[in-house]
Scaffold this active site. Structure first.
Site, mmCIF file in Angstrom:
data_model
loop_
_atom_site.group_PDB
_atom_site.id
_atom_site.type_symbol
_atom_site.label_atom_id
_atom_site.label_comp_id
_atom_site.label_asym_id
_atom_site.label_seq_id
_atom_site.Cartn_x
_atom_site.Cartn_y
_atom_site.Cartn_z
ATOM 1 N N CYS A 82 -6.788 27.297 15.487
ATOM 2 C CA CYS A 82 -5.488 26.627 15.621
ATOM 3 C C CYS A 82 -4.360 27.654 15.757
ATOM 4 O O CYS A 82 -4.285 28.610 14.985
ATOM 5 C CB CYS A 82 -5.236 25.730 14.415
ATOM 6 N N CYS A 86 0.032 27.776 9.322
ATOM 7 C CA CYS A 86 0.140 27.143 7.995
ATOM 8 C C CYS A 86 -0.584 28.022 6.965
ATOM 9 O O CYS A 86 -1.804 28.229 7.077
ATOM 10 C CB CYS A 86 -0.472 25.744 8.031
ATOM 11 N N CYS A 89 -4.047 27.205 5.412
ATOM 12 C CA CYS A 89 -5.121 26.618 6.208
ATOM 13 C C CYS A 89 -6.173 27.619 6.706
ATOM 14 O O CYS A 89 -5.849 28.594 7.384
ATOM 15 C CB CYS A 89 -4.536 25.873 7.401
ATOM 16 N N CYS A 126 -12.056 9.354 8.788
ATOM 17 C CA CYS A 126 -10.881 10.126 9.209
ATOM 18 C C CYS A 126 -11.306 11.367 9.990
ATOM 19 O O CYS A 126 -12.065 12.202 9.483
ATOM 20 C CB CYS A 126 -10.094 10.521 7.965
ATOM 21 N N CYS A 157 -9.127 6.636 11.255
ATOM 22 C CA CYS A 157 -7.923 7.437 11.018
ATOM 23 C C CYS A 157 -8.090 8.749 11.777
ATOM 24 O O CYS A 157 -9.207 9.262 11.903
ATOM 25 C CB CYS A 157 -7.774 7.716 9.521
ATOM 26 N N CYS A 217 -0.317 7.607 7.274
ATOM 27 C CA CYS A 217 -0.922 8.312 6.149
ATOM 28 C C CYS A 217 -0.179 9.635 6.046
ATOM 29 O O CYS A 217 -0.275 10.470 6.954
ATOM 30 C CB CYS A 217 -2.417 8.526 6.417
ATOM 31 N N ARG A 289 -3.942 8.786 -2.539
ATOM 32 C CA ARG A 289 -5.282 9.389 -2.445
ATOM 33 C C ARG A 289 -5.354 10.720 -3.185
ATOM 34 O O ARG A 289 -4.590 11.655 -2.901
ATOM 35 C CB ARG A 289 -5.677 9.575 -0.966
#
Ligand code: SAM
Ligand code: DTB
Ligand code: SF4
Length: 342
Positions: A82, A86, A89, A126, A157, A217, A289
């Site tokens: 990616c 972040c 991550c 998801c 999701c 979400c 969650r």
């Protein structure tokens, strides 16, 4: 107690005000853009622990069966590589974490994983992709995956990064039920964690998802070295989305070797429980969650999270790239607590 009662009830009034049904002073508050001010959310965090949990449990029982937990299973449909940075991550190309980049999975593989999740009792599937934003041709392929998941009888999701209006509508047309897009941390902490996009970019995608008629979400991560006020700031931002999200994942940072946050001091587990309770009180009807980080939590801490109003978990031995308790361990825990699944 009266103050707290007011804290819980006020947002509803303010929501009406923001929709044009209120008086002048309410309109001024709405213009100021706050239903849950950071001060008010922080005041919840500051309550004695027993009062906070009691209040959260009361709110929880007003809106949900307190012994029921919803099960969502995650699958990384496109892993690693990616371009975003972040700091938490393991899938960012900027950090050396040993996560190998992969191609988008095919329909058969995804359908088989969805079937297995359903057979284990999950109700939502998801799919996560390590993209900053998908290309239109990616969306065509993901739409096929969404149809395959729906055909297995599960809620679908996706979490794919930033979306355009057209992409959100295409996913809605494919039958997507929810889109996960986290605000991740307080606006003032955002620049410490991510430099390749802004907090406002996140808000814009959330608006597009909402406008396309997809369930939202949205939550964040705690334990990234933020202050309590910043945790309150994150919760306030999520709670002030209009309307607040249907699902609110509260993640505890999974500290992955090679990421800049690998050596962050662990968050006090009771502070994590407080965050769940505050999310429950500020978003009474949301599925809160208990998300990443459960493998590092004892059964007792997870039980406290349920007591504080969590009523959903990620279920299955993997999150996206890191571990999660396996099906058997969760079945055992939920059995011990006498919780039913949905
Ligand atoms: N790339 C897309 C995006 O960022 O929106 C979707 C996938 S991304 C991995 C989904 C979410 O996973 C992030 O927003 C973050 O909240 C969560 N996440 C990623 N790494 C994490 C970690 N190490 N610990 C806890 N949560 C994490
Ligand atoms: C969310 O809030 N947490 C999930 C899901 N939404 C996509 C992801 C957690 C990822 C944890 C790190 C990993 O496994 O790569
Ligand atoms: Fe990319 Fe999402 Fe990971 Fe950020 S959280 S690096 S956008 S996969």
């Amino acid at each position: 107690m009266n103050d707290l009662k007011e804290s819980v009830e006020k947002p509803v009034q303010w929501m009406l005000v923001r929709r044009g049904a209120g008086n002048g002073s309410g309109a001024a508050a709405a213009a100021a853009g706050e239903r849950w001010s950071v001060d008010r959310v922080e005041a919840l965090f500051e309550l004695p622990f027993n009062d906070l949990i009691h209040r959260a449990q009361q709110v929880h029982r007003e809106h949900f069966d307190a012994n029921e937990v919803q099960l969502s299973t995650l699958l990384s449909i496109k892993t690693g590589g990616c371009p975003e940075d972040c700091a938490y991550c393991p899938q960012s190309v900027h950090f050396d974490t040993g996560v190998a980049a992969g191609k988008l999975l095919g329909v058969d593989e995804v359908a088989a994983a969805a079937r297995a999740a359903r057979e284990q009792g999950a109700s939502r599937f998801c799919m996560g992709a390590a993209w900053r934003e998908p290309k239109d041709r990616d969306i065509e392929k993901v739409a096929e995956l969404v149809r395959a998941v729906k055909a297995e009888g599960l809620e679908a999701c996706c979490t794919l990064g930033m979306l355009s209006d057209g992409q959100a509508h295409a996913l809605k047309d494919a039958g997507l039920d929810y889109y996960n897009h986290n605000l991740d941390t307080a606006p003032e902490a955002y620049g410490r964690i991510i430099s390749t996009r802004t907090f406002d970019d996140r808000l814009r995608t959330l608006e597009r998802v909402r406008d396309a008629g997809i369930g939202v979400c949205c939550g964040g991560i705690v334990g990234m070295g933020e202050s309590r006020r910043e945790r309150a700031g994150l919760v306030a931002q999520v709670a002030n989305l209009e309307p607040y999200p249907e699902s609110v994942p509260i993640n505890q940072l999974v500290r992955v070797e090679g990421t800049p946050l690998a050596d962050t001091e662990a968050l006090d587990p009771l502070e994590f429980v407080r965050t769940i309770a505050v999310a429950r009180i500020t978003m009474p009807r949301a599925r809160v969650r208990l998300s990443a980080g459960r493998r590092e939590m004892s059964d007792a801490v997870q039980a406290l999270c349920f007591l504080a109003g969590a009523n959903s978990i990620f279920y299955g031995d993997k999150l996206l790239t890191t571990g999660n308790p396996d099906w058997e361990a969760d079945q055992r825990l939920l059995g011990t607590l006498g919780m039913r699944t949905c």
